[in-house]
Design a protein around this motif. Sequence first.
Motif, PDB file in Angstrom:
ATOM      1  N   ASN A  18      -8.219   2.204  -8.144  1.00  8.32           N
ATOM      2  CA  ASN A  18      -7.213   1.243  -7.694  1.00  8.32           C
ATOM      3  C   ASN A  18      -5.860   1.468  -8.365  1.00  8.32           C
ATOM      4  O   ASN A  18      -4.827   1.047  -7.839  1.00  8.32           O
ATOM      5  N   TYR A  19      -5.877   2.103  -9.542  1.00 12.74           N
ATOM      6  CA  TYR A  19      -4.632   2.288 -10.286  1.00 12.74           C
ATOM      7  C   TYR A  19      -3.799   3.448  -9.757  1.00 12.74           C
ATOM      8  O   TYR A  19      -2.611   3.535 -10.049  1.00 12.74           O
ATOM      9  N   THR A  25      -3.889   3.228   0.591  1.00 12.69           N
ATOM     10  CA  THR A  25      -4.692   2.617  -0.463  1.00 12.69           C
ATOM     11  C   THR A  25      -5.359   1.332   0.008  1.00 12.69           C
ATOM     12  O   THR A  25      -6.320   0.864  -0.607  1.00 12.69           O
ATOM     13  N   ALA A  52      -5.348  -8.395  -5.055  1.00  7.33           N
ATOM     14  CA  ALA A  52      -5.629  -7.019  -5.473  1.00  7.33           C
ATOM     15  C   ALA A  52      -7.099  -6.807  -5.799  1.00  7.33           C
ATOM     16  O   ALA A  52      -7.663  -5.739  -5.531  1.00  7.33           O
ATOM     17  N   GLU A  53      -7.726  -7.819  -6.385  1.00  7.13           N
ATOM     18  CA  GLU A  53      -9.128  -7.681  -6.784  1.00  7.13           C
ATOM     19  C   GLU A  53     -10.083  -7.698  -5.603  1.00  7.13           C
ATOM     20  O   GLU A  53     -11.219  -7.234  -5.710  1.00  7.13           O
ATOM     21  N   TYR A  65      -7.870  -2.651 -13.784  1.00  8.80           N
ATOM     22  CA  TYR A  65      -7.522  -1.247 -13.542  1.00  8.80           C
ATOM     23  C   TYR A  65      -8.285  -0.299 -14.478  1.00  8.80           C
ATOM     24  O   TYR A  65      -8.583   0.840 -14.104  1.00  8.80           O
ATOM     25  N   ASN A  86     -11.518  -0.075 -12.795  1.00 12.77           N
ATOM     26  CA  ASN A  86     -11.405   0.481 -11.436  1.00 12.77           C
ATOM     27  C   ASN A  86     -10.218   1.447 -11.370  1.00 12.77           C
ATOM     28  O   ASN A  86      -9.184   1.131 -10.776  1.00 12.77           O
ATOM     29  N   LEU A 145      -9.152   1.325   0.395  1.00 17.94           N
ATOM     30  CA  LEU A 145      -9.995   1.660  -0.752  1.00 17.94           C
ATOM     31  C   LEU A 145     -11.218   0.761  -0.878  1.00 17.94           C
ATOM     32  O   LEU A 145     -12.342   1.252  -1.063  1.00 17.94           O
ATOM     33  N   ASN A 146     -11.044  -0.547  -0.798  1.00 18.34           N
ATOM     34  CA  ASN A 146     -12.168  -1.454  -0.987  1.00 18.34           C
ATOM     35  C   ASN A 146     -13.234  -1.258   0.089  1.00 18.34           C
ATOM     36  O   ASN A 146     -14.431  -1.171  -0.203  1.00 18.34           O
ATOM     37  N   GLY A 187      -7.913  -3.348  -1.246  1.00 19.18           N
ATOM     38  CA  GLY A 187      -7.426  -2.094  -1.827  1.00 19.18           C
ATOM     39  C   GLY A 187      -5.926  -2.095  -2.032  1.00 19.18           C
ATOM     40  O   GLY A 187      -5.355  -1.115  -2.508  1.00 19.18           O
ATOM     41  N   MET A 202      -2.184  -3.244  -3.553  1.00 15.35           N
ATOM     42  CA  MET A 202      -1.691  -3.497  -4.905  1.00 15.35           C
ATOM     43  C   MET A 202      -0.572  -4.525  -4.829  1.00 15.35           C
ATOM     44  O   MET A 202       0.175  -4.577  -3.851  1.00 15.35           O
ATOM     45  N   SER A 222       0.845  -1.198   0.000  1.00 19.31           N
ATOM     46  CA  SER A 222       0.000   0.000   0.000  1.00 19.31           C
ATOM     47  C   SER A 222       0.879   1.246   0.000  1.00 19.31           C
ATOM     48  O   SER A 222       2.020   1.206   0.468  1.00 19.31           O
TER      49      SER A 222
END
Length: 540
Positions: free
Chosen positions: A473-474, A378, A446-447, A467, A470, A381-382, A450, A452, A255
Motif C-alpha cells: 500500500n505504501y 493502486t 485507506a485501510e 504501511y 502493508n 490493490l485491496n 487500495g 491512498m 490513486s
Amino acid sequence: MSDAATTLQGMAMAPRVRARAFAGADQAGRSQAAYALAAPAFVLMLLMLIGPLAGVIALSFTDYQLGAPAFSWIGLSNYHEMFADRVFWISLKNTLTYVAIVVPGAVALGLGVALLIQSGAALKSWYRTVYFLPVMATLIAMAIVWEFMLHPQFGLVNGLLRAAGLQGHSWLQDGSTALYSLCAIGIWQAVTNQMPDVSFQGLNRIRVLVDKNIPAELDGYIAAEKDFDKQGFHQAMFDIGTASGKVYALPFAISLPIVYVNVDLAKKAGADPANLPKTWDGLIDLAKKIKALGPDINGITYAWDITGNWLWQAPVFSRGGTMLNAEENRVAFNGPEGQFAIRTLARLVSEAGMPNLDQPAMRAAFAAGKTGIHITSTSDLNKTTQMIGGKFELKTHTFPDVVSPNGRLPAGGNVVMILAKDKAKRDAAWEVVKFWTGPKGAAIMAETTGYMPPNKIANDVHLKDFYVKNPNNYTAVSQLALLTKWYAFPGDNGLKITDVIKDHLNSIVTGARTKEPEAVLADMTSDVQKLLPKTVGSVR
C-alpha cells in the motif's frame, strides 16, 4: 296556425333566444379570459423552450462552436458524424434503459407506497415512518448510506450476499452493473424526492461540472478554518480541486498507477524481487522471460483503457509531456514524450505478447497466477489481494521511467463536492466533507481500499503502522511527490476526445495497427485537434 298563436309562440321563444345569445357571449368572454391568462405562460414557454429548441435545431446544421466568431452551413454532416459515433449509440442505449426502468418503476413503486400509507392496514404507521424517514434525514446522510450500501468491500448489499453464500460485486465500479445500480437509486430518488447535497466525482470531471456552475465554491470555508494545516490539509490538496482559480472540491481517495508483480513467476524467470526493473525496457525484457515459462502464461498486462486515457496520460506525463499546449488550443502529446508512450504500448503487444483483455479479465488473470506483471491503478490493490488469496506472493512496484525533474504521474481517484444550494445545508455538508477528507476519515478509507489519502496527518500518523504491515500500500504513497492533475480536455467535446484517444489506442492493442504506432499517433493528433475549441476564449 292563427296570427295570435304565432305571436304567442314567438314571445315564448324570445327569452330562450336571448338566453342563448347571453350564454354565447358569456362563453366567448370566458374563452378570451382564458386565453389572456394563458398568454404569459405561452410566451414564456415560447421564449424559454420552443425558441431555444428551434435555435439548437437550426445550429445543428452548421459548424457553430461556443465562442466562435462565425460559423458555416454544413447540412447533415453533424448528424452523419453523430450516427457513426459509437459513443452516441451507447449513450442512447443507456438513456433508454434508464428511462425504461426508472419511469415505470418510480410510478409503480410510488403508487404502491401511496396505497400503503393511506390504507387502513394495521402497519399503516410503520409504513409512514419508513417512507418519511429519508425525507426527514439529511441528504448528506442518505448519500453516505448509498455509498456504503453498495461499497464492494464492506457494503451492506455485498455483506448480505456473502452471508447467503454468494459472491459480492462492485456495483458502481463495474460497467455492466453501474447503470442498473443508478437506476435503482433513481427510482428511490423519484419516490422520495431526494437529491444529493454532496457528490463524489472523478478528478477529471471537476472542470466539466464547474463549467456548468454545479458545485459550490469552498474558498470561504477553507479561509475560515483555523490551523487547517495541523489537520493535515495542504495546498496540493486544494490545487487538485481547483478550477478557474477557485477551489470547488477536496480530494478524498487518490490513486496513482503502479506495477503489480507476481513474485513467484518473476523468480522463475530469473528476476531478483529486491531489484525489480525500473524502466520499460527492463519490464518488457522480464515479461518476455515470464511468458516463456508456459503457453498459458502472460508476461504483462497494461490497463490502458482505464477511463479512456488515464494510462495514456501517465507515460506522457512521466516523460515531462503534456496533453495540450499552454493555451489549450493545440495538441502537445504528439511530441517526443507521446512518441515514446505510443511506441511503448506497441512494444507491450509486439515484443512482450500482451493479450487483448478488458480490465476485469486482466485482473482475474493476474489474480489467478497466469500473468507475471500487471500495471494498473493502486485502487485495485485491496480487491486484487483478496482475489489472490495467498496463491502467490504479490509485490507492488513504482511506475517505470519517470524522468526527473519534470516527470509526473496523473492522480486518479475521486473528490468531494458540495452541490447544496441552501446555505444551512452547505454549512452542514462542509462539516462532513472535513471529516471525510481529514485525518481519521481518510485513514478509514485507506485501510479498507487500495486508495491512498492525500491528507498528510492521515499518512504520517494514523497510517504509519498500517504501511509497515502493508508495504504494498505504501508504493503509491512513495510516489506522492510526482502527483499532478488528471487532465480534462476543454470545451464541449472534452469527453468525446477521451473516446477518440481510447479508440486509437485500441487499434494498437488489438493488433490492427500495432506495427505503425507513429501513424496511429498522427491520426489521433489530427482527430483530437478537430475537436478542440476553435478559439482560446471558449476555453476555461
